[in-house]
Every structure is written in C-alpha cells, then in structure tokens.
Write an enzyme that holds these catalytic residues in place. Structure first.
Site, PDB file in Angstrom:
ATOM      1  CB  SER A  11      -0.894  -0.053   1.058  1.00  0.00           C
ATOM      2  OG  SER A  11      -0.240  -0.001   2.280  1.00  0.00           O
ATOM      3  CB  CYS A  12       3.584   2.389   1.645  1.00  0.00           C
ATOM      4  SG  CYS A  12       2.560   2.407   2.915  1.00  0.00           S
TER       5      CYS A  12
END
Ligand code: NAD
Length: 427
Positions: free
Chosen positions: A264-265
């Site tokens: 997600s990052c």
C-alpha cells in the site's frame, strides 16, 4: 493522556492498540461499522501479528472504538490515520483525509483548550499547509487548534513490533507546545529505550517519509536491475549482493532481488512524490526508472516460465498472493500482474496463499483458488513463487505431484531439489 485516533486501518488500529498498551486512554474512530465492531469485540480488523493480543487485553478497558467524532474534544491529542491513495495520474488523493480533517475541525469548534491534531497519514510536503490545515480550520475556526505531522514508518507484517521499537520518531510541528505534546504521547516508549527524535516542521516531516520510501523502493529496483544483469550472465545475484553489503556505505539491508516491491505504500508514495515534483517542474528521472524496473520484474518471471512451458492450455500454480509474507494485504501485490498475464496467454491459474485468498478472490473471482499449497501444485505444469512465505521453504515431495515440475522462484524461498526444473529470477 486521552488520545483519539481517526481511521482504524492498518496504521490506525496498530497505533490505537499500541497507545493503549503504553498506558493511554484511546478512542479509535472509523466510519466503517464492521471495523468498529471488530475492535470493540477485541479482534483485529486486519491480519497483523500481535494485534489480536493487544486488542484482547485493552478493549473495554483503555481502548474503545466508535463511529462518532464526539469524543475528540475530550481528548488531548487527535491523530488522523486515513488512507491517502493515488489519483489515476499517480498524484495523491487527499479527499478522504480532507473530509476527516474538516469533520475533526467541526468537532473542535467549541473547545476552549489548546488541541493538537496530528497528521499520521503520508502526505506530500505542501498538503498540510495548502489543504489539511485549511480544512481543519474551515470546520473549527478556532485558534486553539494546532496541526502537526508525525509520519509513520511501520511495516505491515511487523507493524506492532515496529511501532513499539521505532528507528526514529519524526515530530513536525509549528510550536514548542506541539512538540511537547508529541513527546508526552511517546514518553512511556521513550522511557524504555533510546529513540532518535527528529524535531522539525510539518512540511519537512512529510518529505522525510517520502524520501525514506523513495530511497528504499529505489534501492530494491537497483538491486533488481543488477540482479537481472547477473541472471543474463548466469551469475548468482545473491552472492554478488552479499559481497557489496559488506561495504558500510551500502549496508546489507534490502539487497534481496526478486519480483519487485508492492503493497500500500511504496508504489503510491513513489508515484505521489513523482507527481508532486513534476507539478513543480522537476523531472525525477531516477524515481521514474525505479518504477519502470519494478514493472518489469513480474514480466521477467513470466518470461522465465515461458522458456520452459507453453502457456496455452497449461495449468499454472501461483504460490503467494499477499504483497509480502505475514500480511493479508494484496494492495499493489506483484501477484496482480502475474495473475493477469498467463490468463491472457491462455493458461489456467490455480492460486494459493495462506491468508490472502479472500481479498484476491474479490479482485479476481474467476481464478481457481486452492486451500493448500499441495492442492495448488497437484497436476500443474509450472509454479510461480510470488510471495516468500516460510511454508514454501520446506516444499519438497509436494513437487512430485506436478504434471511438469517447473518452478520459477521470484523470492529465493524454494529449495532447489532433484526432480524439478528450478529457475531463480536473478540467480
Ligand atoms: P487503510 O485504508 O487501511 O485505513 C484507513 C481507514 O480510514 C479505513 O478503515 C477507513 O474506513 C477509515 N476512514 C476513511 N475515511 C474516514 C473518515 N472520514 N473518518 C473516519 N475513518 C475514516 O489505510 P492505512 O494503510 O492504515 O494507511 C493510512 C495512512 O498511513 C496512509 O496515508 C498511508 O500511506 C500511511 N501509512 C501506511 C502504512 C502501512 O503499512 N499501511 C505505513 C506507513 C504509513
């Protein structure tokens, strides 16, 4: 202290549970009723080692969850841990965070005492000044409300341990009072261990988070680029990387080449800082290349498979769906392009992951999912190893059930053995 944490996803739930464990009174706020219910039942809404234990210990004592913003003015500090996804062009989408910021401001409109609102979400350097502080003040219109930035560096899969043992704490504030508030929040943790504190302004704190992730993502892409060159020459990239890791200036961390970074990052953060820099007229050439190399790695894994197996009508086992081990998070997992491509080439996919099948099934409902690695391998014409789950390291006789025992390993986790055709991505 009484702390309100808004957003109870991967970061928010971990923070809320860990703050309660540090001895604070914590109210976790989320708009999702199922998440709130799970926390109040003492169960984690996400799969994260150690989180269930913390919730079981603290829920109904020092931790409670709610969908209401009403507890905010009674708390001392409010953290905003809302998602900051990408717009289609890669730039940061602040809409959910901006809405939560404005609602937080509204909740603080009548508060007479000073209150610190801390942005925990990852945001581009000018976002606080240009968007979030104005949103909070649109709601609050109260000069007692101050905004700070405390970026988060935890890793999914070891989020609790990372939160409890940070490499650094970054306090981005506009006043000594705000820094003292953040210091007080983390004091119980700082009493137990020595943690470097970076005391800076909110924009620099925001940039530190992007520089951190951009550096790590680029390091992996460089290692993958060098790893691909090693493979072209028939060399083992791991032997080469082990040697360069002996140089203090390089360090031995993050030198494992493979199928690339996801989650997600890294993808969204690298895209967001590229977009922000480009909007300011700067061309971040190295970061663009890091992204391109990352996109190539799944294709290289599939090319290796195709060098042994004709994909038309073949049954291909995909081992691992989560973006990394110890998490059920599939956001930007390298498994996603890998599930798409062989299907396009006419292959049937059977996929397995110990925890991430359900989220992947939502995205790819037509793929066949196996309940065990043995079931995935049985009768398959090739296996692609995408996530480095420990259980893949002990696979042995399970390969005997394959129709054609071709194993293409993207994580250097499978032990090569007699009777299988083993291909490492960069070794
Ligand atoms: P997430 O999507 O898992 O969680 C966000 C939560 O916010 C969701 O539960 C959602 O229901 C809730 N939410 C949305 N709008 C809301 C509102 N108005 N009021 C209350 N709740 C609301 O996101 P995440 O992975 O926890 O990431 C949060 C931020 O932290 C992001 O900016 C991310 O970049 C950053 N971050 C994430 C990680 C990580 O490993 N996941 C690590 C460091 C930093």
């Amino acid at each position: 202290m009484h702390i309100t944490v808004i957003g109870s996803g991967y970061v928010g739930t971990t923070m809320a549970a860990c703050f309660a464990d540090l001895g604070h009174q914590v109210t976790a706020i989320d708009i999702d009723e199922a998440i709130v219910e799970a926390i109040n039942d003492g169960t984690a809404p996400i799969d994260e080692p150690g989180l269930d234990d913390l919730l079981e210990t603290h829920t109904q004592h020092s931790l409670e969850a709610t969908t209401s913003y009403d507890p905010i003015p009674d708390s001392d500090v409010t953290f905003l841990a809302i998602g900051t996804p990408s717009n289609p062009d890669g730039s940061i989408d602040l809409s959910a965070l901006e809405a939560a910021a404005e609602a937080t401001g509204e909740a603080l409109a009548d508060k007479a005492d000073r209150h610190l609102v801390v942005i925990k979400s990852t945001v581009t350097p000018m976002s606080i000044q240009d968007t979030l502080e104005p949103a909070i003040q649109r709601g609050a219109n109260n000069d007692q409300v101050e905004v700070g930035m405390n970026p988060e560096f935890l890793r999914e899969g070891s989020a609790v341990a990372d939160f409890q043992n940070p490499d650094k704490l970054v306090f981005g504030t506009n006043s000594e009072w705000a820094t003292d508030q953040l210091q007080a929040v983390f004091e119980p943790l700082l009493e137990e261990q020595s943690v470097p504190i970076v005391d800076t302004d909110p924009a620099t704190a925001s940039m530190i988070k992007y520089a951190n992730n951009a550096f790590l993502a680029s390091k992996i892409s460089l290692v993958n680029d060098l790893g691909n060159i090693c493979k072209e020459f028939g060399l083992d990239a791991y032997e080469v990387m082990d040697a360069i890791g002996l140089d203090d200036r390089i360090s031995d961390q993050f030198l494992r080449s493979g199928v690339g970074w996801g989650g997600s990052c890294f993808p969204k953060d690298v895209a967001a800082i590229i977009a922000a820099a480009t909007q300011h007229g700067y061309d971040p050439a190295l970061l663009e290349a890091a992204v391109e190399i990352n996109e190539r790695q799944p294709e290289r894994l599939l090319d290796l498979l195709e060098s042994h197996v004709d994909l038309e009508g073949a049954r291909i086992a995909v081992l691992g769906l989560a973006f990394k081990p110890q998490t059920d998070d599939i956001r930007n997992s390298r498994a996603i392009p890998i599930l798409e491509s062989p299907q396009k080439a006419g292959a049937d996919i059977v996929a397995y992951d110990p925890v991430a099948i359900d989220p992947m099934r939502e995205r790819f409902p037509d793929v066949e999912y196996a309940q065990s690695v043995e079931a995935a391998l049985e009768g398959s014409d090739g296996a692609l190893v995408v996530t480095g789950w420990d259980e893949f390291a002990t696979l042995d006789e399970e390969f005997d059930a394959m129709a054609t025992p071709v194993v293409v390993d993207g994580r250097r986790i499978v032990e090569p053995r007699d009777g299988i055709i083993y291909e490492g991505l960069t070794w």
